[in-house]
Design a protein around this motif. Structure first.
Motif, mmCIF file in Angstrom:
data_model
loop_
_atom_site.group_PDB
_atom_site.id
_atom_site.type_symbol
_atom_site.label_atom_id
_atom_site.label_comp_id
_atom_site.label_asym_id
_atom_site.label_seq_id
_atom_site.Cartn_x
_atom_site.Cartn_y
_atom_site.Cartn_z
ATOM 1 N N LEU A 86 68.855 114.813 65.611
ATOM 2 C CA LEU A 86 69.251 114.516 64.042
ATOM 3 C C LEU A 86 70.458 115.588 63.538
ATOM 4 O O LEU A 86 70.765 115.539 62.694
ATOM 5 C CB LEU A 86 67.883 114.081 63.236
ATOM 6 N N GLY A 87 69.820 116.567 63.972
ATOM 7 C CA GLY A 87 70.660 117.555 63.687
ATOM 8 C C GLY A 87 72.221 117.411 63.654
ATOM 9 O O GLY A 87 73.315 117.598 63.080
ATOM 10 N N ALA A 88 71.985 116.651 65.249
ATOM 11 C CA ALA A 88 73.845 116.368 65.396
ATOM 12 C C ALA A 88 74.555 115.448 64.663
ATOM 13 O O ALA A 88 75.639 115.538 64.088
ATOM 14 C CB ALA A 88 73.390 115.726 66.551
ATOM 15 N N VAL A 89 73.491 114.047 64.594
ATOM 16 C CA VAL A 89 73.906 113.542 63.454
ATOM 17 C C VAL A 89 74.475 113.494 62.003
ATOM 18 O O VAL A 89 75.642 113.446 61.231
ATOM 19 C CB VAL A 89 73.403 112.009 63.302
ATOM 20 N N VAL A 90 73.773 114.343 61.598
ATOM 21 C CA VAL A 90 73.743 114.698 59.849
ATOM 22 C C VAL A 90 74.887 115.805 60.299
ATOM 23 O O VAL A 90 76.129 115.929 58.918
ATOM 24 C CB VAL A 90 72.674 115.545 59.888
ATOM 25 N N ALA A 91 75.007 116.689 61.266
ATOM 26 C CA ALA A 91 75.998 117.881 60.846
ATOM 27 C C ALA A 91 77.223 117.743 61.542
ATOM 28 O O ALA A 91 78.292 118.726 61.162
ATOM 29 C CB ALA A 91 75.495 118.906 62.880
ATOM 30 N N PHE A 142 75.031 123.193 64.510
ATOM 31 C CA PHE A 142 76.039 122.848 64.656
ATOM 32 C C PHE A 142 77.140 122.242 64.440
ATOM 33 O O PHE A 142 78.409 121.748 64.436
ATOM 34 C CB PHE A 142 75.124 120.940 65.230
ATOM 35 N N ALA A 143 77.027 122.293 63.067
ATOM 36 C CA ALA A 143 77.730 122.400 62.184
ATOM 37 C C ALA A 143 78.757 123.085 61.696
ATOM 38 O O ALA A 143 80.375 122.840 62.438
ATOM 39 C CB ALA A 143 78.000 122.291 60.603
ATOM 40 N N LYS A 144 78.617 124.758 62.530
ATOM 41 C CA LYS A 144 79.349 125.483 62.858
ATOM 42 C C LYS A 144 80.245 125.559 63.506
ATOM 43 O O LYS A 144 81.795 126.024 64.098
ATOM 44 C CB LYS A 144 79.005 126.954 62.734
ATOM 45 N N LEU A 145 79.764 124.817 65.358
ATOM 46 C CA LEU A 145 80.065 125.411 66.551
ATOM 47 C C LEU A 145 81.011 123.610 65.985
ATOM 48 O O LEU A 145 82.346 123.560 66.888
ATOM 49 C CB LEU A 145 79.219 125.058 67.366
ATOM 50 N N PHE A 146 80.566 122.466 65.522
ATOM 51 C CA PHE A 146 81.506 121.598 66.037
ATOM 52 C C PHE A 146 82.853 122.143 64.835
ATOM 53 O O PHE A 146 83.829 121.955 65.337
ATOM 54 C CB PHE A 146 81.006 120.032 65.208
#
Length: 288
Positions: free
Chosen positions: A104-109, A172-176
């Protein structure tokens, strides 16, 4: 080649007199260094005194710790399927919490990461605002989020899943977004030269570069969330941590240590499988 002649003591003394700062720091610099050392040492001693440090307390604590560790062996072996199935259910809940929270975190991020990437989002104020949003989310510890969601949704794995998911959105958003920014512009230039649209540049030039990095980050964070999911269970967010906390509170240390051994085995298996997936999909060697 001829060996160079050794430098005499007189030459060293002459060089020291000519450029003394090359051999020793100026007095002002040395004084600042000593001040910093004294301040750090004083702060260290002050913290020890403030927190009640004493050799007697450490010795007593180590003795009690030895008593607790003595219950490790022999480990508890469950003699009924009903009791052991409860432990297996807790392990499964912890694993499921980590998996669902990570996904879920990856999908949103993933879509949010494009808003924080400099080479995608050219609006500086929007990009910086999104990045500060990443920081705000990451500033709140997962355990605190779990306590908040327990209050909102009640006890159980749902609070743990939401806590992991929200925490992972910021990470995740920061690293992506950093992976997107560090991608090469040459493939993108090639797609643009062929008449590709902006979406086609992202699809065919950018994503093939960043997908291995994104997958690697997701797998690593999933491993980490399996461990942190144990802690969330202690505060009531479901999983094996709840059973572990219950056994410790009841002083059933033999069962507690057996549960800890099972947690270690589960983390090891997850790490091993993650390495195999990483090797197959990304091409890196699995960790040993």
């Amino acid at each position: 080649m001829t060996a160079s002649a050794p430098i005499s003591a007189a030459e060293i003394a002459a060089a020291r007199e000519k450029v003394p700062h090359a051999f020793r720091a100026p007095p002002a610099v040395r004084a600042r260094r000593w001040v910093v050392r004294v301040v750090l040492a004083g702060l260290f001693v002050y913290c020890l005194v403030l927190f009640g440090f004493s050799p007697a307390r450490i010795a007593n604590g180590l003795a009690r710790l030895g008593n607790v560790l003595s219950f490790m062996f022999p480990p508890h072996v469950w003699d009924s399927w009903r009791d052991f199935s409860e432990v297996l259910k807790g392990l499964g809940e912890t694993l499921s919490m980590a998996f669902l929270g990570t996904v879920l975190g990856a999908v949103v991020a993933f879509p949010l990461s494009f808003l924080g990437a400099r080479n995608i989002n050219r609006l500086t104020f929007l990009r910086l605002g999104v990045r500060r949003g990443y920081d705000v989310i990451r500033a709140v510890e997962t355990l605190i989020l779990a306590l908040i969601f327990i209050r909102a949704f009640g006890l159980g794995p749902l609070a743990g899943i939401l806590a992991i998911a929200v925490s992972e959105v910021g990470t995740f958003a920061k690293l992506f977004s950093e992976a997107i920014e560090n991608s090469s512009e040459r493939p993108a230039d090639g797609v643009r030269a062929a008449g590709g649209s902006r979406l086609q540049v992202i699809r065919y030039a950018l994503l093939p570069q960043v997908n291995p990095v994104i997958l690697s980050v997701i797998l690593y964070n999933f491993e980490s969330n399996v461990r942190s999911g144990t802690i969330l269970g202690i505060v009531g967010a479901g999983g094996i941590g709840f059973l572990l906390s219950d056994r410790i509170a009841a002083y059933r240390w033999d069962e507690a240590w057996s549960i800890i051994f099972l947690i270690i085995a589960m983390v090891y298996v997850v790490d091993w499988l993650s390495g195999l997936i990483r090797q197959r999909l990304i091409g890196t060697e699995p960790r040993k």
